[in-house]
Design a protein around this motif. Structure first.
Motif, PDB file in Angstrom:
ATOM      1  N   ALA A  29      45.706  11.249 -16.451  1.00 32.09           N
ATOM      2  CA  ALA A  29      46.902  11.397 -17.288  1.00 32.09           C
ATOM      3  C   ALA A  29      48.157  11.387 -16.422  1.00 32.09           C
ATOM      4  CB  ALA A  29      46.826  12.684 -18.103  1.00 32.09           C
ATOM      5  N   PHE A  30      48.106  12.071 -15.285  1.00 36.17           N
ATOM      6  CA  PHE A  30      49.248  12.073 -14.370  1.00 36.17           C
ATOM      7  C   PHE A  30      49.501  10.669 -13.824  1.00 36.17           C
ATOM      8  CE2 PHE A  30      50.758  12.226  -9.950  1.00 36.17           C
ATOM      9  CZ  PHE A  30      52.039  12.699 -10.186  1.00 36.17           C
ATOM     10  N   ARG A  31      48.435  10.003 -13.424  1.00 31.69           N
ATOM     11  CA  ARG A  31      48.555   8.632 -12.889  1.00 31.69           C
ATOM     12  C   ARG A  31      49.210   7.718 -13.916  1.00 31.69           C
ATOM     13  NH1 ARG A  31      43.110   6.446 -13.162  1.00 31.69           N
ATOM     14  NH2 ARG A  31      43.824   6.300 -15.310  1.00 31.69           N
ATOM     15  N   ASP A  32      48.676   7.732 -15.131  1.00 36.95           N
ATOM     16  CA  ASP A  32      49.195   6.844 -16.182  1.00 36.95           C
ATOM     17  C   ASP A  32      50.641   7.171 -16.539  1.00 36.95           C
ATOM     18  OD1 ASP A  32      46.613   5.855 -16.143  1.00 36.95           O
ATOM     19  OD2 ASP A  32      46.058   6.669 -18.094  1.00 36.95           O
ATOM     20  N   ALA A  33      50.934   8.458 -16.681  1.00 36.47           N
ATOM     21  CA  ALA A  33      52.289   8.875 -17.039  1.00 36.47           C
ATOM     22  C   ALA A  33      53.278   8.538 -15.927  1.00 36.47           C
ATOM     23  CB  ALA A  33      52.314  10.375 -17.344  1.00 36.47           C
ATOM     24  N   SER A  34      52.850   8.688 -14.682  1.00 41.76           N
ATOM     25  CA  SER A  34      53.729   8.377 -13.551  1.00 41.76           C
ATOM     26  C   SER A  34      54.090   6.900 -13.509  1.00 41.76           C
ATOM     27  CB  SER A  34      53.062   8.775 -12.228  1.00 41.76           C
ATOM     28  OG  SER A  34      52.895  10.159 -12.170  1.00 41.76           O
ATOM     29  N   MET A  35      53.102   6.040 -13.730  1.00 43.54           N
ATOM     30  CA  MET A  35      53.374   4.600 -13.701  1.00 43.54           C
ATOM     31  C   MET A  35      54.248   4.188 -14.880  1.00 43.54           C
ATOM     32  SD  MET A  35      52.270   3.513 -10.906  1.00 43.54           S
ATOM     33  CE  MET A  35      52.893   5.115 -10.407  1.00 43.54           C
ATOM     34  N   ALA A  36      54.042   4.828 -16.026  1.00 48.46           N
ATOM     35  CA  ALA A  36      54.899   4.556 -17.176  1.00 48.46           C
ATOM     36  C   ALA A  36      56.336   4.999 -16.876  1.00 48.46           C
ATOM     37  CB  ALA A  36      54.353   5.266 -18.414  1.00 48.46           C
ATOM     38  N   ILE A  48      64.777  -6.182 -15.784  1.00 46.42           N
ATOM     39  CA  ILE A  48      64.433  -5.882 -14.396  1.00 46.42           C
ATOM     40  C   ILE A  48      64.320  -7.201 -13.641  1.00 46.42           C
ATOM     41  CG2 ILE A  48      61.965  -5.750 -14.917  1.00 46.42           C
ATOM     42  CD1 ILE A  48      61.792  -3.631 -12.656  1.00 46.42           C
ATOM     43  N   ASP A  49      65.006  -7.264 -12.521  1.00 46.30           N
ATOM     44  CA  ASP A  49      64.910  -8.487 -11.722  1.00 46.30           C
ATOM     45  C   ASP A  49      63.796  -8.324 -10.683  1.00 46.30           C
ATOM     46  OD1 ASP A  49      65.952  -7.161  -9.440  1.00 46.30           O
ATOM     47  OD2 ASP A  49      67.994  -7.743  -9.937  1.00 46.30           O
ATOM     48  N   ILE A  50      63.422  -9.399 -10.052  1.00 47.63           N
ATOM     49  CA  ILE A  50      62.305  -9.415  -9.121  1.00 47.63           C
ATOM     50  C   ILE A  50      62.550  -8.490  -7.931  1.00 47.63           C
ATOM     51  CG2 ILE A  50      63.047 -11.433  -7.798  1.00 47.63           C
ATOM     52  CD1 ILE A  50      59.444 -10.673  -8.836  1.00 47.63           C
ATOM     53  N   THR A  51      63.792  -8.387  -7.480  1.00 50.82           N
ATOM     54  CA  THR A  51      64.122  -7.513  -6.351  1.00 50.82           C
ATOM     55  C   THR A  51      63.883  -6.052  -6.707  1.00 50.82           C
ATOM     56  OG1 THR A  51      65.798  -9.106  -5.663  1.00 50.82           O
ATOM     57  CG2 THR A  51      65.934  -6.901  -4.702  1.00 50.82           C
ATOM     58  N   GLU A  52      64.335  -5.664  -7.893  1.00 48.94           N
ATOM     59  CA  GLU A  52      64.144  -4.282  -8.348  1.00 48.94           C
ATOM     60  C   GLU A  52      62.656  -3.997  -8.560  1.00 48.94           C
ATOM     61  OE1 GLU A  52      66.208  -1.160 -11.444  1.00 48.94           O
ATOM     62  OE2 GLU A  52      66.301  -3.292 -11.912  1.00 48.94           O
ATOM     63  N   ARG A  53      61.943  -4.950  -9.112  1.00 46.07           N
ATOM     64  CA  ARG A  53      60.502  -4.804  -9.339  1.00 46.07           C
ATOM     65  C   ARG A  53      59.782  -4.549  -8.016  1.00 46.07           C
ATOM     66  NH1 ARG A  53      56.630  -7.408 -13.468  1.00 46.07           N
ATOM     67  NH2 ARG A  53      58.502  -7.735 -14.666  1.00 46.07           N
ATOM     68  N   ARG A  54      60.136  -5.332  -6.997  1.00 49.00           N
ATOM     69  CA  ARG A  54      59.512  -5.170  -5.672  1.00 49.00           C
ATOM     70  C   ARG A  54      59.882  -3.831  -5.044  1.00 49.00           C
ATOM     71  NH1 ARG A  54      61.123 -10.911  -3.832  1.00 49.00           N
ATOM     72  NH2 ARG A  54      59.445 -12.142  -4.691  1.00 49.00           N
ATOM     73  N   ARG A  55      61.143  -3.453  -5.181  1.00 52.67           N
ATOM     74  CA  ARG A  55      61.607  -2.199  -4.591  1.00 52.67           C
ATOM     75  C   ARG A  55      60.846  -1.011  -5.177  1.00 52.67           C
ATOM     76  NH1 ARG A  55      64.856   1.647  -6.077  1.00 52.67           N
ATOM     77  NH2 ARG A  55      65.709   0.541  -7.851  1.00 52.67           N
ATOM     78  N   VAL A  56      60.695  -0.981  -6.491  1.00 53.40           N
ATOM     79  CA  VAL A  56      59.976   0.122  -7.132  1.00 53.40           C
ATOM     80  C   VAL A  56      58.494   0.070  -6.755  1.00 53.40           C
ATOM     81  CG1 VAL A  56      59.328   1.195  -9.324  1.00 53.40           C
ATOM     82  CG2 VAL A  56      61.652   0.346  -8.996  1.00 53.40           C
ATOM     83  N   ALA A  57      57.921  -1.115  -6.703  1.00 52.17           N
ATOM     84  CA  ALA A  57      56.519  -1.243  -6.292  1.00 52.17           C
ATOM     85  C   ALA A  57      56.313  -0.702  -4.876  1.00 52.17           C
ATOM     86  CB  ALA A  57      56.067  -2.695  -6.382  1.00 52.17           C
ATOM     87  N   GLN A  58      57.278  -0.960  -3.982  1.00 50.93           N
ATOM     88  CA  GLN A  58      57.196  -0.430  -2.612  1.00 50.93           C
ATOM     89  C   GLN A  58      57.320   1.089  -2.601  1.00 50.93           C
ATOM     90  OE1 GLN A  58      60.341  -2.743  -0.834  1.00 50.93           O
ATOM     91  NE2 GLN A  58      58.894  -4.142   0.159  1.00 50.93           N
ATOM     92  N   LEU A  59      58.193   1.626  -3.441  1.00 46.66           N
ATOM     93  CA  LEU A  59      58.338   3.079  -3.525  1.00 46.66           C
ATOM     94  C   LEU A  59      57.055   3.728  -4.028  1.00 46.66           C
ATOM     95  CD1 LEU A  59      61.934   3.285  -5.033  1.00 46.66           C
ATOM     96  CD2 LEU A  59      61.231   4.073  -2.768  1.00 46.66           C
ATOM     97  N   GLN A  75      49.644  -0.438  -9.105  1.00 48.46           N
ATOM     98  CA  GLN A  75      50.452  -1.644  -9.272  1.00 48.46           C
ATOM     99  C   GLN A  75      50.160  -2.308 -10.620  1.00 48.46           C
ATOM    100  OE1 GLN A  75      52.825  -2.740  -7.176  1.00 48.46           O
ATOM    101  NE2 GLN A  75      53.305  -4.486  -8.460  1.00 48.46           N
ATOM    102  N   ARG A  76      48.880  -2.408 -10.959  1.00 49.59           N
ATOM    103  CA  ARG A  76      48.489  -3.023 -12.233  1.00 49.59           C
ATOM    104  C   ARG A  76      49.058  -2.238 -13.413  1.00 49.59           C
ATOM    105  NH1 ARG A  76      44.796  -1.897 -15.622  1.00 49.59           N
ATOM    106  NH2 ARG A  76      43.659  -0.446 -14.290  1.00 49.59           N
ATOM    107  N   ARG A  77      48.971  -0.925 -13.363  1.00 47.25           N
ATOM    108  CA  ARG A  77      49.482  -0.084 -14.451  1.00 47.25           C
ATOM    109  C   ARG A  77      51.015  -0.164 -14.551  1.00 47.25           C
ATOM    110  NH1 ARG A  77      45.338   3.155 -16.256  1.00 47.25           N
ATOM    111  NH2 ARG A  77      43.509   3.107 -14.901  1.00 47.25           N
ATOM    112  N   PHE A  78      51.684  -0.160 -13.407  1.00 44.86           N
ATOM    113  CA  PHE A  78      53.139  -0.294 -13.370  1.00 44.86           C
ATOM    114  C   PHE A  78      53.558  -1.623 -14.006  1.00 44.86           C
ATOM    115  CE2 PHE A  78      56.750  -1.981 -10.736  1.00 44.86           C
ATOM    116  CZ  PHE A  78      57.751  -1.202 -11.290  1.00 44.86           C
ATOM    117  N   GLU A  79      52.925  -2.698 -13.576  1.00 41.75           N
ATOM    118  CA  GLU A  79      53.251  -4.033 -14.091  1.00 41.75           C
ATOM    119  C   GLU A  79      52.983  -4.131 -15.595  1.00 41.75           C
ATOM    120  OE1 GLU A  79      54.718  -6.572 -12.567  1.00 41.75           O
ATOM    121  OE2 GLU A  79      54.753  -5.700 -10.561  1.00 41.75           O
ATOM    122  N   ALA A  80      51.883  -3.545 -16.068  1.00 42.06           N
ATOM    123  CA  ALA A  80      51.557  -3.589 -17.500  1.00 42.06           C
ATOM    124  C   ALA A  80      52.639  -2.880 -18.315  1.00 42.06           C
ATOM    125  CB  ALA A  80      50.186  -2.961 -17.751  1.00 42.06           C
TER     126      ALA A  80
END
Length: 151
Positions: A29-36, A48-59, A75-80
């Protein structure tokens, strides 16, 4: 103290608090909520632009607390979640907030999800009003008072 410094200090304080709770933050639940939450903050302005997407993925990948989970799964959950928000922001936001609300049953996890939103929002030194607004909405979904987080 300049606004920029206060934002950086607040994000740093939140991250320190998260690190102290790392061993308690291992549920699905924490994992899913965090990615959401990460997706919601990243797309707070409706796009969201590609730069922002990459920056958040790196964070996400470098966040010590989130290293409790597999990076590719996060990464998969964030992208979904991002895909939902990009397709139709208002409709997607409803689903993403429902995902965030999964952490409501455990107050420590719920607070940690909000803290992650603040860390992500403040990482660029500009936790703007739109980002603050979506984190405030997440507080309501989690049953937490936004004032607890100076929102």
């Amino acid at each position: 103290m300049a606004l920029w410094d206060r934002i950086k200090e607040s994000a740093s304080t939140m991250q320190t608090q998260l690190n102290a709770k790392k061993n308690d933050l291992k549920s699905g639940a924490f994992r899913d909520a965090s990615m959401a939450m990460c997706a919601l903050v990243a797309a707070a302005d409706g796009s969201i632009d590609i730069t922002e997407r990459r920056r958040v993925a790196q964070l996400i990948a470098s966040n010590e607390v989130l290293q409790n989970f597999q990076a590719d799964d996060l990464q998969r959950r964030f992208e979904a979640n991002l895909d939902k928000l990009v397709a139709d922001f208002e409709f997607g936001k409803v689903g993403v907030l429902q995902e965030i609300a999964k952490a409501k049953k455990k107050p420590a996890e719920a607070r940690a999800v909000v803290q992650i939103g603040i860390v992500i929002g403040g990482a660029d030194g500009n936790f703007d009003q739109t980002e603050r607004g979506v984190v405030r909405e997440a507080c309501f979904a989690l049953g937490l008072p936004p004032a607890e987080f100076d929102l």
